[in-house]
Design an enzyme around this catalytic site. Structure first.
Site, PDB file in Angstrom:
ATOM      1  N   ASP A  72       0.853  -1.161  -0.284  1.00  0.00           N
ATOM      2  CA  ASP A  72      -0.018  -0.075  -0.030  1.00  0.00           C
ATOM      3  C   ASP A  72       0.841   1.222   0.047  1.00  0.00           C
ATOM      4  O   ASP A  72       2.156   0.844   0.136  1.00  0.00           O
ATOM      5  CB  ASP A  72      -0.927   0.056   1.137  1.00  0.00           C
ATOM      6  CG  ASP A  72      -0.470  -0.148   2.549  1.00  0.00           C
ATOM      7  OD1 ASP A  72       0.862   0.123   2.758  1.00  0.00           O
ATOM      8  OD2 ASP A  72      -1.160  -0.830   3.424  1.00  0.00           O
ATOM      9  N   ASN A 140      -9.240  -1.914  12.716  1.00  0.00           N
ATOM     10  CA  ASN A 140     -10.550  -1.854  12.115  1.00  0.00           C
ATOM     11  C   ASN A 140     -10.711  -3.364  11.346  1.00  0.00           C
ATOM     12  O   ASN A 140     -11.829  -3.446  10.572  1.00  0.00           O
ATOM     13  CB  ASN A 140     -11.128  -0.907  11.545  1.00  0.00           C
ATOM     14  CG  ASN A 140     -10.294  -0.356  10.410  1.00  0.00           C
ATOM     15  OD1 ASN A 140      -9.370  -1.121  10.014  1.00  0.00           O
ATOM     16  ND2 ASN A 140     -10.775   0.639   9.608  1.00  0.00           N
ATOM     17  N   HIS A 142      -8.647  -3.795   8.671  1.00  0.00           N
ATOM     18  CA  HIS A 142      -7.825  -3.569   7.390  1.00  0.00           C
ATOM     19  C   HIS A 142      -6.931  -4.432   6.961  1.00  0.00           C
ATOM     20  O   HIS A 142      -6.059  -4.754   8.040  1.00  0.00           O
ATOM     21  CB  HIS A 142      -7.895  -1.980   7.085  1.00  0.00           C
ATOM     22  CG  HIS A 142      -6.901  -1.432   7.600  1.00  0.00           C
ATOM     23  ND1 HIS A 142      -6.839  -0.179   8.434  1.00  0.00           N
ATOM     24  CD2 HIS A 142      -5.592  -1.661   7.775  1.00  0.00           C
ATOM     25  CE1 HIS A 142      -5.819   0.272   8.819  1.00  0.00           C
ATOM     26  NE2 HIS A 142      -5.000  -0.580   8.365  1.00  0.00           N
ATOM     27  N   GLU A 147      -9.928  -0.898   3.560  1.00  0.00           N
ATOM     28  CA  GLU A 147     -10.836  -0.563   4.625  1.00  0.00           C
ATOM     29  C   GLU A 147     -12.262  -1.173   4.701  1.00  0.00           C
ATOM     30  O   GLU A 147     -12.538  -1.896   3.757  1.00  0.00           O
ATOM     31  CB  GLU A 147     -11.064   0.875   4.495  1.00  0.00           C
ATOM     32  CG  GLU A 147      -9.876   1.972   4.564  1.00  0.00           C
ATOM     33  CD  GLU A 147      -9.687   2.018   6.008  1.00  0.00           C
ATOM     34  OE1 GLU A 147      -9.375   1.026   6.853  1.00  0.00           O
ATOM     35  OE2 GLU A 147      -9.099   3.343   6.430  1.00  0.00           O
TER      36      GLU A 147
HETATM   37  C1  GLP Z   1      -1.710   0.543   8.470  1.00  0.00           C
HETATM   38  C2  GLP Z   1      -1.001  -0.207   7.064  1.00  0.00           C
HETATM   39  C3  GLP Z   1      -1.067  -1.773   6.985  1.00  0.00           C
HETATM   40  C4  GLP Z   1      -0.832  -1.994   8.350  1.00  0.00           C
HETATM   41  C5  GLP Z   1      -1.888  -1.658   9.517  1.00  0.00           C
HETATM   42  C6  GLP Z   1      -1.380  -1.894  10.909  1.00  0.00           C
HETATM   43  O1  GLP Z   1      -2.463   1.324   8.222  1.00  0.00           O
HETATM   44  N1  GLP Z   1      -1.445   0.379   5.879  1.00  0.00           N
HETATM   45  O2  GLP Z   1      -0.397  -2.356   5.913  1.00  0.00           O
HETATM   46  O3  GLP Z   1      -0.465  -3.319   8.437  1.00  0.00           O
HETATM   47  O4  GLP Z   1      -2.072  -0.418   9.282  1.00  0.00           O
HETATM   48  O5  GLP Z   1      -0.367  -1.273  11.428  1.00  0.00           O
HETATM   49  P1  GLP Z   1       0.482  -1.540  12.594  1.00  0.00           P
HETATM   50  O6  GLP Z   1       1.360  -2.667  12.308  1.00  0.00           O
HETATM   51  O7  GLP Z   1       1.089  -0.408  13.200  1.00  0.00           O
HETATM   52  O8  GLP Z   1      -0.645  -1.737  13.752  1.00  0.00           O
END
Ligand code: GLP
Length: 255
Positions: A72, A140, A142, A147
């Site tokens: 992403d 959430n 995702h 999303e």
């Molecule tokens: C972000 C990224 C995701 C990531 C997720 C979890 O927004 N777009 O690719 O896996 O949220 O983030 P974290 O590992 O900091 O909890």
């Protein structure tokens, strides 16, 4: 479809947990030295990337033939330094010696984004797809930036972030930048990977991990679609796994 859940015991720093993730990556590279591997951003994979750098530096893992894939990206950040690309370049690509010709980058400008997303998909197909897609889990549910509400057949595209995801991402940049829009591999793009490694760490992910693995397959929890992928390894530490029922239909390994 095969689903394996690996759960590591609580530890003060995620050493064992990161080593298990690195073992999965190493096994893929041993079987396919020219593998294509997709890398997420976020806090969760950082110890895995540190372990990967250590093993590559010590010659235990050979990444000299592998290709990297982005999962992403932010759309229209004020500077290129606020991109997943620059984050991953710092954490993974540069230290592992993955030059830009071996990284499949996602667009970060909205101008021409649809064409660029279609080109990303086309190239991925031409290059025989993804061998291992590593994923984190959003609070959430995702995956990537898919999303809640994302369709199972969605492909790489521009998306508007929810307020909660935007705020969570703002924290990564110490409040200096809050993304509104992003680009993400679609659910169908992710599910086409030959193997998926879902990483979860910490109690904040416990209830959403439970919903993803045991609730209905529901666009409201995009990670629940992972149960339709061909091979999924879930690596959770004890805190992230705390809400999972003791008996699950999946193969669970306590590490
Ligand atoms: C972000 C990224 C995701 C990531 C997720 C979890 O927004 N777009 O690719 O896996 O949220 O983030 P974290 O590992 O900091 O909890």
């Amino acid at each position: 479809m095969s689903m394996k859940i690996m759960i590591t015991a609580a530890e003060p720093t995620p050493v064992r947990w990161a080593a298990e993730a690195a073992n999965v990556i190493a096994a893929v590279l041993k079987a396919h030295p020219a593998a294509t591997i997709g890398f997420p951003t976020g806090e969760t994979p950082l110890p895995v990337y540190a372990e990967l750098r250590r093993r590559v530096t010590q010659g235990q893992i050979d990444v000299s033939r592998c290709r990297a894939l982005m999962l992403d990206e932010y759309l229209d950040p004020p500077e290129e330094s606020y991109t997943s690309w620059s984050w991953l370049s710092h954490e993974v690509f540069a230290p592992l010696g993955l030059s830009s010709d071996r990284v499949r980058r996602l667009p970060w400008h909205s101008k021409g984004v649809e064409t660029a997303c279609a080109a990303f998909e086309r190239r991925l197909r031409l290059e025989d797809g993804c061998d291992l897609q590593i994923l984190g889990l959003g609070a959430n549910g995702h995956i990537g930036f898919n999303e809640p509400g994302s369709a199972a057949d969605s492909r790489t595209r521009a998306v508007k972030l929810t307020a909660a995801t935007a705020a969570a991402n703002r924290a990564y940049w110490h409040g200096e930048y809050e993304p509104e829009w992003a680009v993400t591999q679609g659910i169908a793009t992710i599910l086409a990977a030959r193997k998926i490694l879902l990483l979860a760490r910490g109690g904040a992910k416990a209830s959403i991990l439970r919903r993803a693995l045991t609730g209905p397959r529901d666009p409201e929890v995009p990670a629940s679609f992972l149960r339709g992928a061909s091979a999924v390894h879930v690596l959770a530490d004890e805190a992230a796994a705390a809400a999972l029922p003791r008996s699950l239909d999946y193969n669970i390994e306590w590490l």
